[in-house]
Structures are given as C-alpha cells and as structure tokens.
Design an enzyme around this catalytic site. Structure first.
Site, PDB file in Angstrom:
ATOM      1  N   GLU A  38       8.968 -39.823  -2.202  1.00  0.00           N
ATOM      2  CA  GLU A  38       8.679 -39.142  -0.919  1.00  0.00           C
ATOM      3  C   GLU A  38       9.980 -38.287  -0.255  1.00  0.00           C
ATOM      4  O   GLU A  38      11.092 -39.133  -0.231  1.00  0.00           O
ATOM      5  CB  GLU A  38       8.196 -40.343   0.062  1.00  0.00           C
ATOM      6  CG  GLU A  38       7.999 -39.572   1.392  1.00  0.00           C
ATOM      7  CD  GLU A  38       7.168 -40.526   2.588  1.00  0.00           C
ATOM      8  OE1 GLU A  38       7.245 -41.663   2.513  1.00  0.00           O
ATOM      9  OE2 GLU A  38       7.223 -39.987   3.867  1.00  0.00           O
ATOM     10  N   ARG A 264      11.628 -54.327  -7.599  1.00  0.00           N
ATOM     11  CA  ARG A 264      12.514 -53.276  -6.731  1.00  0.00           C
ATOM     12  C   ARG A 264      13.934 -54.006  -7.541  1.00  0.00           C
ATOM     13  O   ARG A 264      13.941 -55.132  -7.536  1.00  0.00           O
ATOM     14  CB  ARG A 264      12.560 -53.327  -5.408  1.00  0.00           C
ATOM     15  CG  ARG A 264      11.086 -52.908  -4.688  1.00  0.00           C
ATOM     16  CD  ARG A 264      11.677 -53.075  -3.209  1.00  0.00           C
ATOM     17  NE  ARG A 264      12.260 -51.832  -2.840  1.00  0.00           N
ATOM     18  CZ  ARG A 264      11.499 -50.839  -2.339  1.00  0.00           C
ATOM     19  NH1 ARG A 264      10.483 -50.653  -2.500  1.00  0.00           N
ATOM     20  NH2 ARG A 264      12.487 -50.009  -1.878  1.00  0.00           N
ATOM     21  N   LYS A 274      15.319 -46.781   2.766  1.00  0.00           N
ATOM     22  CA  LYS A 274      15.571 -45.760   3.241  1.00  0.00           C
ATOM     23  C   LYS A 274      15.773 -45.575   4.763  1.00  0.00           C
ATOM     24  O   LYS A 274      16.575 -45.035   5.180  1.00  0.00           O
ATOM     25  CB  LYS A 274      14.229 -44.613   2.738  1.00  0.00           C
ATOM     26  CG  LYS A 274      14.687 -43.885   1.719  1.00  0.00           C
ATOM     27  CD  LYS A 274      13.611 -42.973   1.490  1.00  0.00           C
ATOM     28  CE  LYS A 274      13.263 -42.647   0.092  1.00  0.00           C
ATOM     29  NZ  LYS A 274      12.006 -42.093  -0.147  1.00  0.00           N
TER      30      LYS A 274
HETATM   31  P1  ATP Z   1      11.129 -47.223   1.199  1.00  0.00           P
HETATM   32  O1  ATP Z   1      12.783 -47.481   0.962  1.00  0.00           O
HETATM   33  O2  ATP Z   1      10.903 -46.387   2.528  1.00  0.00           O
HETATM   34  O3  ATP Z   1      10.257 -48.157   0.888  1.00  0.00           O
HETATM   35  P2  ATP Z   1      10.647 -45.949  -1.109  1.00  0.00           P
HETATM   36  O4  ATP Z   1      12.129 -46.513  -1.848  1.00  0.00           O
HETATM   37  O5  ATP Z   1       9.406 -46.288  -1.442  1.00  0.00           O
HETATM   38  O6  ATP Z   1      10.969 -45.741   0.319  1.00  0.00           O
HETATM   39  P3  ATP Z   1      10.004 -43.579  -2.574  1.00  0.00           P
HETATM   40  O7  ATP Z   1      10.422 -42.049  -2.320  1.00  0.00           O
HETATM   41  O8  ATP Z   1       8.647 -43.695  -2.166  1.00  0.00           O
HETATM   42  O9  ATP Z   1      10.879 -44.436  -1.509  1.00  0.00           O
HETATM   43  O10 ATP Z   1      10.336 -44.122  -3.831  1.00  0.00           O
HETATM   44  C1  ATP Z   1      10.038 -43.401  -4.974  1.00  0.00           C
HETATM   45  C2  ATP Z   1       9.783 -44.207  -6.231  1.00  0.00           C
HETATM   46  O11 ATP Z   1      11.066 -45.099  -6.445  1.00  0.00           O
HETATM   47  C3  ATP Z   1       8.620 -45.272  -5.953  1.00  0.00           C
HETATM   48  O12 ATP Z   1       7.857 -45.424  -7.125  1.00  0.00           O
HETATM   49  C4  ATP Z   1       9.302 -46.634  -5.702  1.00  0.00           C
HETATM   50  O13 ATP Z   1       8.696 -47.693  -6.002  1.00  0.00           O
HETATM   51  C5  ATP Z   1      10.650 -46.641  -6.380  1.00  0.00           C
HETATM   52  N1  ATP Z   1      11.692 -47.354  -5.766  1.00  0.00           N
HETATM   53  C6  ATP Z   1      11.936 -47.049  -4.515  1.00  0.00           C
HETATM   54  N2  ATP Z   1      13.049 -48.247  -4.343  1.00  0.00           N
HETATM   55  C7  ATP Z   1      13.184 -49.187  -5.443  1.00  0.00           C
HETATM   56  C8  ATP Z   1      14.200 -50.078  -5.692  1.00  0.00           C
HETATM   57  N3  ATP Z   1      14.872 -50.408  -4.947  1.00  0.00           N
HETATM   58  N4  ATP Z   1      14.015 -50.254  -7.185  1.00  0.00           N
HETATM   59  C9  ATP Z   1      13.191 -49.833  -7.809  1.00  0.00           C
HETATM   60  N5  ATP Z   1      12.414 -48.682  -7.621  1.00  0.00           N
HETATM   61  C10 ATP Z   1      12.361 -48.227  -6.332  1.00  0.00           C
HETATM   62 MG    MG Z   2       7.650 -45.376  -0.908  1.00  0.00          MG
END
Ligand code: ATP
Ligand code: MG
Length: 559
Positions: A38, A264, A274
């Site tokens: 996003e 994650r 984020k």
């Molecule tokens: P937020 O921190 O608000 O939850 P987000 O990290 O989910 O946001 P996105 O832009 O939706 O932000 O993430 C893009 C992709 O990266 C998604 O498929 C998400 O699952 C993956 N992702 C985000 N954070 C992690 C993490 N810490 N480890 C592994 N994958 C991640």
């Molecule tokens: Mg997300």
C-alpha cells in the site's frame, strides 16, 4: 572463488514446497506471484522478506512476479511513496519488468461486480453510522445483529449505490456491505464493508471516484484479475481468507488465486509498523524516511548497507508460519560479512590527537605503501604520506594506563600501521592541563612496520598525516530504541537518546575525498563507513554503517 560455494543453493520452505508440488502436479503451468504494497509509507526490512519471497519464488520457478500497488485509500497515499517503493525494490535487486499494476486500474471492474452482487441479493446499502455498524458486529463469543437496512429491495440498493457513486451523499453517510452472515463465527464474514463514500482526490484516478473499495473487497479480486496463482501474505490475513474465498466464489472472476500466509518479520530493537514509522518521521524523532537509523530500505541504503546483505539476511531467517522475533545481531552479522568482503580499507582518525616525531627531519616526508584489501590482492595498494606530524586516535593513548592497556603511553612502543615503530617520549599540555600533543621518537630501521631486531610491540595503531589528511564530519549511529522489544503503543518512551553522535573534526586520509564514489570503506580498526548524501567536496560527511564488532549488544548485556 571456489565453484562449490558459488553453486546455487536450493531454498526450501513450506511455501516453496507448495509451489513445487503445484507445478509438478500440473496444477499450474507457470507460477504468478505479486508484491502488493500500500503506497502509504516507505518500505522497511520486513517488506524485504516479502519481496524476496515473492520475487524469489518467481525467479526460482521460472514464473513472474507483479508489483501491485494496493492504492484503495487516497487519503493516506502519495506519489512520493510509489516512487520510493519502486526505487527500493530495484535496489534490492528485483525487477517487475512491464508488470506494474495498481488496484485502481480495476476500480471500474470492481464497481461492476459490486452492482452484480446487489442484483444477486449479495450486497446492500447500509445507512447506519460507522459506530452503529461497529456496535452491531458482535464479538468473538456473541453473534452480530442484522442491520435494519439488510433487507432493502434490490432496486433501492442499486439506486442508492449509483447515487453514492454520483456524489449525492456526504462522506460516511452510507456504505455498501456484502450480505453474508451476521452470525458467522468468523467476524470477517459478518457483512463486511465493500465500499465507503470518500470525496477525496486519488493520485491516479483523480476525481473520478467518490466511493472507494475496501482493502478486503479489492485485494483478492485484484489477485484474481492478474491471475495470481499463489497469493502470499502475512499471518494477520489468515482470518480474512474465508472472506476472500467467498468473494471469489460469488463473482465472475477470471481465476481463483489461493492464499498462503507466513509470519511477519520482527526484529529486536526495532519497530516495523508503518504507523510508528510514519510518526517517527512526522514528529521529527528522526530526520526523514531515509534517516540511517530507520529500518526502512531507504534508511539502510543511506547508512551504507549493501543490498546483498539484506538478501542474505532474509535468506537466512527463512520463511515459517510461527511468529517470532529475530535478533538484530543476525542482520548486523550479514552486513559485516558482506562489507568485510567488498569494502576497501582506508585510514581515518575519528577523535584526533597530534603526534610529533621529534627525530624525524623537519620539512621532509616519505611515502609508505598500504594494501587496499587484505584478502584481495587485486584491490591493489596505495601510497600514504608519512612525516613528522601525524594524528592518532585520542583513545589509543593513556598517560596512566591500567595493566592491560597495550597501546601508547609514556615510554611504551607501538607500531603505526604500514609505517614505523614509535615510542612516546613526552606530552604537551594546554593551560587547562589537558594533553593536546604527544611527543614521540621513531625507529628508522622499522620501516614498513617490520621489527628491525625481533623486538615485539603489542599494538598496531591507525594514523593519518597531519599535513595531508582532510577534515570530515562523521555520523555514528546506534539503535533507535534502547529496549530490545520496544513498546509500539508508547514508543517514544523507548527511544534511545544516544542513537546519533556527530563528530565534526575527524581526519581522513586524502584519497577518500576525491571522485564521486559511494562505495563502502572500512576505516581500519573502526568499522565500515560510507559517504552520506550530505557529502560535499568542501565538507565531507560519512556515515558509520556498522562497527567491526558487536559492541552495542555487549554494552547492553553488561549494563
Ligand atoms: P502495516 O505496517 O500498516 O501493517 P503493511 O506492512 O501491511 O502495513 P503493506 O504495504 O500492506 O504494509 O505491505 C505489503 C506486503 O508486505 C504485504 O503483503 C505484507 O504482508 C508484507 N509485509 C509487511 N510487513 C511485513 C513484515 N514485517 N514481514 C514480512 N512481510 C511484511
Ligand atoms: Mg497491509
């Protein structure tokens, strides 16, 4: 390099096992994955795990990976974020080719499908407020309550939905909801919101829309439109999978993606949400998204972390289904390992004290040869000027040393790297009594740092010439948080007050300051450094990427 080490290693994890099985069993001819950020912030090291997984699988199984921006919320999304995400994915070494997509590319189709759902009795317009909807959703133990608008006639729903789209209603007055089951044990299936009214300009669709699809409605359908075979996401979406499957089963979508969830990445001394990262930037706790203390890819890049060490780190941690916290020391290990291999050695003195070699002829100087990389003869060598006045590290001298101090002190002898043995013969003090200069003698027979008569010295110090060296600013970074598991809700309390130390009068050997090289260097005995983007020819600025040893963890363990 020996060929054994260079042979590609087969990566194995439960997701790759599924992909392999699907291809071998003929379920798919080609694997299609996607990385779906996003665009509401910069990418961080957690995203690198997801990027490496999605792009890595496509590479390993001769498939393709899409970059898709999930741009369904125009209020929080910006072009700056789109640009930074593209730059960061490329920096990590992955390429989406022509396959860059946006959820907003599908807004027309998503809208048509929503009308189709209304016609099939599977969606309705709800006039309840946000709070009313939330209050009637029920809990894990209690079922939800039906909305009073749930049984609206089809024509009325269609008319209201079209008028929502036409802009007749203010923000937040109505939503379109899927008509599933308010008593479903899985709360995500209790008539989730598909569309909300939002009179907001979208960075790609402009003012065409004043209703926007929810993430839950847009995400799975976007995957289906792109014929994604394996929709890989993090564990928090596991409970959403039944909803995604429900939409796919009830819509005329061109393909049926399957979703797989993995854990994650969490890191000690680090927060990867984020929301927190945005606040760190907006509230000025750091200098921006690319502040070298940030766990963002832009921050790591500016700090001098090579992309290969990020890739190696995510390879080492692997992919699993159980949440865990990885020791940041593992990332640091991967950074040191890569920099040790690729960084040339140079000499710099961070906290200089002057050394005057009294028996070195005044007005004369000579050059000594210094190797650029101890393990790589091809990196060659360079010449350093040696003369009567030098700088060494203030810490490398003690007037009254404790027993185990082997560096310079009055009367003792040490080696200056690549140059000569020197012995301290006296000190010069300022009016306040502080030592401002060291008086030494050198042994002309020890040139090259070789002992002339088998005599041993216990320390080898780095140094720069006083006349030739250049002044520089050096920025030293420590972890942004002092707590190994910072509290995301109250993160300001866990901020490390000593996360940045600026040294304004370091001294660098002269060649460091020519050309436009952003290559990492090792300052001997100090760590790995890189030019900062604030660097100017008349005002060099370097960042410490990382020290040579894990001194922080040790300091914390002791305290
Ligand atoms: P937020 O921190 O608000 O939850 P987000 O990290 O989910 O946001 P996105 O832009 O939706 O932000 O993430 C893009 C992709 O990266 C998604 O498929 C998400 O699952 C993956 N992702 C985000 N954070 C992690 C993490 N810490 N480890 C592994 N994958 C991640
Ligand atoms: Mg997300």
């Amino acid at each position: 390099m020996d060929t054994e080490a260079a042979a590609p290693e087969v990566v194995r994890d439960f997701i790759r096992d599924i992909v392999r099985g699907d291809l071998e069993g003929g379920k798919y001819r080609q694997v299609v994955t996607r990385f779906p950020p996003e665009p509401n912030g910069y990418l961080h090291i957690g995203h690198a795990k997801s990027i490496a997984l999605n792009f890595g699988i496509a590479e390993e199984f001769a498939g393709v990976c899409h970059l898709r921006f999930d741009d369904t919320n125009p209020v929080r999304e910006e072009q700056e974020y789109i640009d930074s995400i593209e730059e960061d994915v490329r920096w990590l070494g992955f390429d989406w080719g022509e396959r860059r997509f946006f959820a907003s590319d599908y807004f027309d189709r998503l809208y048509d499908w929503a009308e189709g759902m209304i016609n099939a009795g599977l969606a309705y317009v709800d006039d309840q407020t946000r709070d009313e909807i939330r209050a009637s959703r029920g809990t894990l133990t209690e079922p939800g309550r039906n909305s009073p608008f749930r049984d609206r006639p089809r024509e009325e729903n269609l008319d209201l939905f079209r008028r929502m789209r036409a802009g007749e209603f203010p923000d937040g007055t109505r939503v379109l909801r899927a008509r599933i089951d308010m008593a479903a044990p899985n709360i995500n299936l209790r008539d989730p919101v598909m569309y909300r009214i939002l009179h907001a300009h979208h960075q790609r669709t402009g003012d065409k829309w004043c209703i926007y699809p929810s993430y839950d409605y847009a995400h799975g359908q976007s995957d289906a439109i792109e014929a994604i075979t394996h929709s890989i996401c993090t564990l928090e979406f596991e409970d959403h999978r039944p909803l995604y499957d429900w939409f796919i089963a009830h819509l005329p979508v061109p393909s049926q993606p399957r979703q797989f969830e993995f854990a994650r990445l969490n890191l000690t001394y680090t927060l990867l949400s984020k929301r927190v990262l945005t606040r760190l930037v907006q509230e000025g706790h750091v200098a921006g998204w690319d502040d070298p203390r940030m766990p963002t890819l832009a921050g790591l890049r500016r700090r001098g972390v090579p992309p290969a060490s990020v890739r190696e780190f995510v390879r080492r941690i692997g992919v699993a289904k159980a949440n865990s916290v990885v020791d940041v020391g593992m990332l640091e290990f991967c950074i040191r390992e890569e920099l040790n291999r690729c960084a040339e050695r140079r000499m710099a003195v961070l906290r200089p004290i002057k050394v005057v070699i009294e028996n070195y002829p005044e007005g004369e100087s000579e050059t000594v040869e210094a190797v650029n990389h101890p393990d790589d003869p091809k990196a060659g060598s360079r010449e350093l000027r040696f003369g009567r006045e030098l700088y060494i590290e203030r810490d490398d001298f003690m007037e009254n040393p404790p027993k185990k101090f082997f560096r310079l002190s009055p009367g003792t002898e040490v080696r200056l790297r690549y140059a000569y043995f020197i012995r301290c013969t006296g000190v010069v003090r300022d009016d306040a009594g502080e030592i401002v200069e060291l008086r030494c003698s050198y042994d002309p027979l020890s040139r090259g740092g070789n002992s002339p008569d088998g005599r041993k010295v216990k320390a080898t110090l780095h140094w720069v010439s006083a006349a030739d060296s250049e002044k520089a600013e050096v920025r030293l970074y420590n972890p942004l948080f002092s707590n190994p598991e910072p509290d995301a809700k109250n993160f300001t309390a866990d901020l490390n007050a000593d996360s940045l130390e600026i040294i304004s009068d370091a001294r660098l050997e002269p060649d460091l300051n020519v050309g436009a090289s952003n290559a990492p260097v090792q300052f001997e005995r100090l760590g790995y450094f890189v030019r900062d983007r604030d660097w100017r020819p008349d005002r060099p600025v370097f960042n410490r990427t990382i020290g040579l040893r894990d001194s922080f963890a040790k300091a914390v363990a002791k305290s």
